[in-house]
Design a protein around this motif. Sequence first.
Motif: not given
Length: 204
Positions: A4-11
């Motif tokens: 599972l890849v959980l990707y977090a990038h707000p921009r």
Amino acid sequence: MKTLVLYAHPRQQHSNVNAAMSKAAQSVDGVSFVDLYARYPRQNIDIDYEQKQLLEHDAVVFQFPLMWYSTPSLLKEWQDLVLEYSFAYGEGGDSLSGKLWINAVTVGAPESAYGSKSHNKYSLAEFLSPLKATANLCHMPYLAPYTLFSSLNLAGSETMKDHAYGYKTMLEALCADKFDIKASQKPDLLFAADIPALINEASS
Ligand SMILES: Cc1cc2nc3c(=O)[nH]c(=O)nc-3n(C[C@H](O)[C@H](O)[C@H](O)COP(=O)(O)O)c2cc1C
């Protein structure tokens, strides 16, 4: 190994390298790719859904740009809500035991900006130590973070392509049970150039 890849990038509109990494991750058969900011634009994380999803996988990759020496805030919120007592840690909290914890982090500053003699005073591994301690508390083996320093202004560069390719290769090896887990826990950090030596062609 279900990954599972959980990707977090707000921009994301400004992203180069994480955009390339995300594209690479989504091309790997067997990877479940989740863009957390797209799934939860109002940060209303569905705890039950996230926990169920964790139970269905053997390895969890947290992909994010370093922001203020830490994870983007949604990923911290995810940890605060999803890694509950009696689920992830504490009394009866062994649901994640044995699942791998892997950070894939991009870092704007060069490697020389990190370490005890640098202006940032601490190494990247030290800045990421709360994540390592969290993995430990959840009984999740912690692999060395897959890292790119000097991650700014890399659009179209060979460095960015190599990093995305290394990421894809690592994810493919994880899914095929060909990644050398023990060896990948030893160094402080992993770089694209390290990945080929960590693939064990004999096992599958
Ligand atoms: C709000 C914010 C905070 C950041 N904090 C750091 C930091 O603490 N250390 C660092 O080296 N880079 C920092 N950066 C740079 C990001 O890590 C860098 O922009 C990112 O890794 C580039 O990846 P991308 O092309 O996918 O956006 C920060 C960037 C932003 C926008």
